[in-house]
Design a protein around this motif. Structure first.
Motif, PDB file in Angstrom:
ATOM      1  N   UNK A  13      -4.659   0.520   5.527  1.00 15.33           N
ATOM      2  CA  UNK A  13      -3.373   1.245   7.164  1.00 15.33           C
ATOM      3  C   UNK A  13      -2.827   2.231   6.123  1.00 15.33           C
ATOM      4  N   UNK A  41      -2.501   9.344  13.037  1.00 14.29           N
ATOM      5  CA  UNK A  41      -2.008   9.568  12.184  1.00 14.29           C
ATOM      6  C   UNK A  41      -3.236   8.891  10.452  1.00 14.29           C
ATOM      7  N   UNK A  98       6.087  -0.799  10.662  1.00 15.52           N
ATOM      8  CA  UNK A  98       4.543  -0.114  10.166  1.00 15.52           C
ATOM      9  C   UNK A  98       2.987  -0.678  10.337  1.00 15.52           C
ATOM     10  N   UNK A  99       2.449   0.538  10.951  1.00 16.26           N
ATOM     11  CA  UNK A  99       0.973  -0.498  11.829  1.00 16.26           C
ATOM     12  C   UNK A  99       0.466  -1.523  10.130  1.00 16.26           C
ATOM     13  N   UNK A 123       5.639  13.063   4.462  1.00 17.32           N
ATOM     14  CA  UNK A 123       4.389  12.582   4.191  1.00 17.32           C
ATOM     15  C   UNK A 123       3.421  13.322   4.010  1.00 17.32           C
ATOM     16  N   UNK A 131       0.117   4.248  -2.320  1.00 18.66           N
ATOM     17  CA  UNK A 131      -0.179   5.272  -1.672  1.00 18.66           C
ATOM     18  C   UNK A 131       0.497   6.855  -3.446  1.00 18.66           C
ATOM     19  N   UNK A 136      -5.901   4.967   2.608  1.00 18.53           N
ATOM     20  CA  UNK A 136      -5.502   3.318   3.280  1.00 18.53           C
ATOM     21  C   UNK A 136      -6.393   2.624   3.604  1.00 18.53           C
ATOM     22  N   UNK A 161      -0.890   3.155   5.102  1.00 18.40           N
ATOM     23  CA  UNK A 161       0.413   3.948   4.006  1.00 18.40           C
ATOM     24  C   UNK A 161       0.784   4.664   4.039  1.00 18.40           C
ATOM     25  N   UNK A 162       1.025   5.546   6.103  1.00 18.37           N
ATOM     26  CA  UNK A 162       2.239   6.354   5.594  1.00 18.37           C
ATOM     27  C   UNK A 162       3.547   6.100   5.176  1.00 18.37           C
ATOM     28  N   UNK A 163       4.564   6.848   4.704  1.00 23.82           N
ATOM     29  CA  UNK A 163       6.004   5.885   4.523  1.00 23.82           C
ATOM     30  C   UNK A 163       6.496   6.439   6.055  1.00 23.82           C
ATOM     31  N   UNK A 164       6.946   5.540   5.910  1.00 20.85           N
ATOM     32  CA  UNK A 164       7.901   5.763   7.474  1.00 20.85           C
ATOM     33  C   UNK A 164       8.644   6.330   7.534  1.00 20.85           C
ATOM     34  N   UNK A 170       0.660  -1.333   0.277  1.00 20.34           N
ATOM     35  CA  UNK A 170       0.158  -0.126  -0.058  1.00 20.34           C
ATOM     36  C   UNK A 170       0.803   1.013  -0.231  1.00 20.34           C
ATOM     37  N   UNK A 171       2.266   1.081   0.621  1.00 13.42           N
ATOM     38  CA  UNK A 171       3.514   2.322   0.673  1.00 13.42           C
ATOM     39  C   UNK A 171       3.207   2.743  -1.228  1.00 13.42           C
ATOM     40  N   UNK A 183      14.197   2.268   2.780  1.00 14.55           N
ATOM     41  CA  UNK A 183      12.938   1.824   3.097  1.00 14.55           C
ATOM     42  C   UNK A 183      14.063   0.037   3.788  1.00 14.55           C
TER      43      UNK A 183
END
Lengths: 319, 357
Positions: free
Chosen positions: B83, B139, A317-318, B95, A214, B81, B85-88, A210-211, A233
């Motif tokens: 989850x 978040x 990551x969640x 972001x 997005x 999304x 989908x934030x960029x960690x 999903x990253x 990452x």
């Protein structure tokens, strides 16, 4: 009744503590015994590197050198032509570490970087597009199960016979990969590629789809997604993988022995060449080189440990 | 103009068909919620609108443009999304700025727009933090800010509230609804939570097995469910269903099944006589009082505070639920008498599940 239970509870605690102590001592005893088995060869190597010729194979063995000397190190780190004391009438030309160190560093770094670059993109393709089907990732690792000697001879034939003849016939230029940096880099990159793919797969698999989705919805193209999302990452993972593969190449012996001589000489091959007409195998300088060669491996190993923790814990990551 | 039209949309994965022929007109500025159980095709439909999935056949238009062959980033959509989908590896600021950066917008403009979006979502103090330092609700706001910063005409949301705890989820519903009113953009929202659908949607699409079961306003869906599936999916507790047949009694058409008899409206079509049907009635339309005729036995009481649910045996092993006033004196095991409010009985075809009244 109350006191009874208190006493029993104290006795139980005492018993539990005693049991824990016995277990702890036992555990350490076993680990110490095992460590001595593992560490002894390294100790012996370092000890030998400080011994002079007479003590190398003395019986009963000298655990520590009776007359410690730096002669072995003086030889391997010498510059220019060696004087008779240092050269020990070597059967091949007297050796210092410089040529081997330079070649090994060049070949291992280039090959590891090449494998990392190719392997990362291949792993991305396998992870995201299921290239090669469901079981491809396992098949890749199986390739590594083949003993190197099986391929060494056929690669030698390619490098030394088929490629030179083919290029002479087709291009009228004789190109040989035997005993060349390119030849060794290629074979090292190819043989470590499965490891790179396998390791990078575990890291790339951890980056949630999903990253990327997005990022694509926000207008980023495929390349931008890989460059700005995926690669940052898995950067820790790439460092770990590079170090791991570098150590594999650094310690490789059979392929280098088969595919090079006399131009390209890696450290492991160099080590094998320490022979003298007067003294036979030159265990002292070999041990000195062994000691020097081990240092980067240990340092890199420690680095890997640090990065491994980082590499595998980024998955915060969640989900 | 950002109405969306789906024409006969189909998506197959090998032999499995996830979406089989969905046609839908989504109005400009509408809050449309797609709801259905897991695997009903709602997320796949959303992904086809976003461009993350390519339809097997069918056509998607946004405004007047057919977008089938446009890349996701070229469709002018924003998506939140499940989850988030934030960029960690990026700060909250980065972001939110990502979509602007890939569009090569000047830095000063980016700073201004990120700041405005953060203001809207009340997350200004978070801008220098990393996503992992934000709470679930924070978040959520970051993900929304990241979406609104590019001013998309259409917002796609794939169960964005499912990772929040129950209290926060209810708060965020209100906030999303407000955001929709302020932005006046088209929202397409996917959820499996019927309460979310009821509270936020202008219109609801109920999906099952890759097809649209019903499209309508929340109250239409609740009061006139088109199929037994929709009737059962909406409402807490689930609607009571009793299988039986339509017969002609002394006083006109009546339903008979599981030992129950229920008079039906005289207007009922005569060609239903003799048909196998399912009678559906919501718990709030099951009346328990002394004037009722049918006997039952109370089994279990569930106080909800504002009402109490009474689970009771209605004979022949049939268990029903009634919603009664919290002051009820019914005790488990005690006998009771009940009836159905005739105006609120739904009849569904036993074979097809289609509504018959």
């Amino acid at each position: 009744m109350n006191t009874d239970t208190t006493i029993t509870a104290e006795a139980a605690r005492e018993r539990k503590l005693r049991r824990q102590r016995v277990r702890r001592v036992g555990r350490h005893a076993i680990l110490l015994a095992w460590m001595s088995v593992v560490v002894f060869p390294i100790f012996w190597m370092i000890s030998t590197s400080f011994k002079d010729a007479g003590e190398w194979v003395a019986w009963p063995p000298h655990w520590l050198p009776n007359q410690p000397t730096l002669l072995n190190y003086a030889q391997i780190f010498a510059f220019g032509a060696l004087d008779p004391t240092l050269s020990r009438q070597a059967t091949e030309q007297a050796f210092t570490i410089w040529k081997g160190l330079g070649d090994a560093t060049l070949v291992c770094t280039t090959a590891s970087l090449l494998a990392l670059l190719l392997g990362t993109f291949l792993a991305y393709a396998i992870s995201r597009f299921k290239v090669g089907g469901k079981y491809f990732r396992h098949t890749i690792l199986m390739i590594r199960m083949i003993p190197p000697i099986v391929v060494a001879i056929s690669i030698l034939i390619y490098y030394a016979i088929i490629i030179p003849y083919a290029t002479t016939a087709l291009l009228s230029v004789r190109i040989s990969l035997f005993d060349t940096y390119v030849g060794l880099v290629l074979i090292y990159a190819v043989t470590t590629l499965p490891f790179v793919i396998w390791m990078m797969l575990t890291f790339i698999d951890e980056v949630p789809y999903t990253l990327e989705h997005a990022a694509r919805l926000m207008g980023a193209g495929r390349i931008a997604v890989i460059r700005r999302i995926v690669l940052p990452l898995v950067a820790s993972g790439m460092v770990v993988t590079f170090l791991f593969v570098f150590i594999l190449n650094w310690a490789e012996f059979l392929l280098a022995l088969t595919l090079t001589h006399p131009e390209v000489t890696t450290l492991t091959v160099l080590l094998n060449k320490f022979q003298s007409a007067a003294e036979g195998r030159l265990y002292g300088p070999q041990a000195a080189i062994g000691t020097i060669v081990t240092i980067p491996v240990v340092v890199l190993g420690l680095l890997i440990q640090k990065h491994l923790v980082k590499g595998f814990s980024f998955g915060t990551i969640r989900k | 103009m950002a109405g969306i039209a789906l024409k006969n949309l189909v998506k197959s994965f090998g032999a499995y068909t996830a979406v089989s022929g969905v046609s839908l007109d989504i109005r400009d500025g509408e809050f449309l919620i797609m709801v259905g159980p897991s695997g009903c095709g709602k997320t796949t439909t959303l992904n086809m609108i976003s461009g993350l999935e390519t339809p097997t056949s069918g056509e998607i238009s946004i405004g007047d443009t057919v977008v089938n062959d446009l890349e996701p980033g070229e469709r002018g959509l924003g998506m939140v999304f499940q989850d988030l989908a934030l960029f960690p590896h990026m700060t909250v600021f980065e972001n939110i700025a990502f979509g602007l950066r890939v569009r090569k917008i000047p830095a000063a403009e980016i700073a201004k727009r990120v700041s405005a979006a953060a203001e809207t979502m009340h997350i200004k103090p978070l801008l220098t933090k990393l996503p992992k330092q934000c709470s679930g609700g924070e978040s959520q706001r970051v993900a929304l800010a990241r979406t609104i910063v590019t001013n998309p005409a259409v917002f796609l949301m794939d169960e964005p509230l499912s990772s929040l705890d129950a209290k926060l989820r209810v708060d965020m519903r209100t906030e999303l609804k407000r955001l929709h009113e302020r932005l006046k953009a088209t929202f397409i929202y996917v959820t499996h939570d019927q309460a979310e659908a009821m509270t936020m949607a202008d219109r609801i699409v109920v999906m099952s097995k890759g097809r649209i079961e019903q499209l309508g306003t929340p109250l239409e869906i609740y009061n006139q469910p088109a199929t037994q599936f929709v009737a059962g999916f909406f409402g807490m507790p689930t609607m009571n269903f009793v299988e039986g047949v339509v017969e002609i009694g002394a006083a006109g058409a009546c339903f008979r099944g599981a030992g129950l008899e229920q008079a039906l409206p005289a207007s009922l079509s005569t060609n239903l006589y003799g048909r196998n049907v399912v009678l559906g009635v919501r718990s709030e339309h099951v009346v328990i009082d002394g004037a009722a005729s049918t006997p039952g036995t109370a089994r279990l009481l569930q106080p909800l505070g504002d009402a109490t649910l009474v689970h009771f045996d209605a004979g022949e092993g049939k268990s029903l639920v009634a919603k009664v006033a919290p002051s009820t004196e019914i005790a488990p095991g005690s006998p009771l008498k009940f009836r159905f409010a005739p105006a609120h009985c739904h009849l569904f075809d036993a074979a097809s599940g289609q509504r018959r009244t």
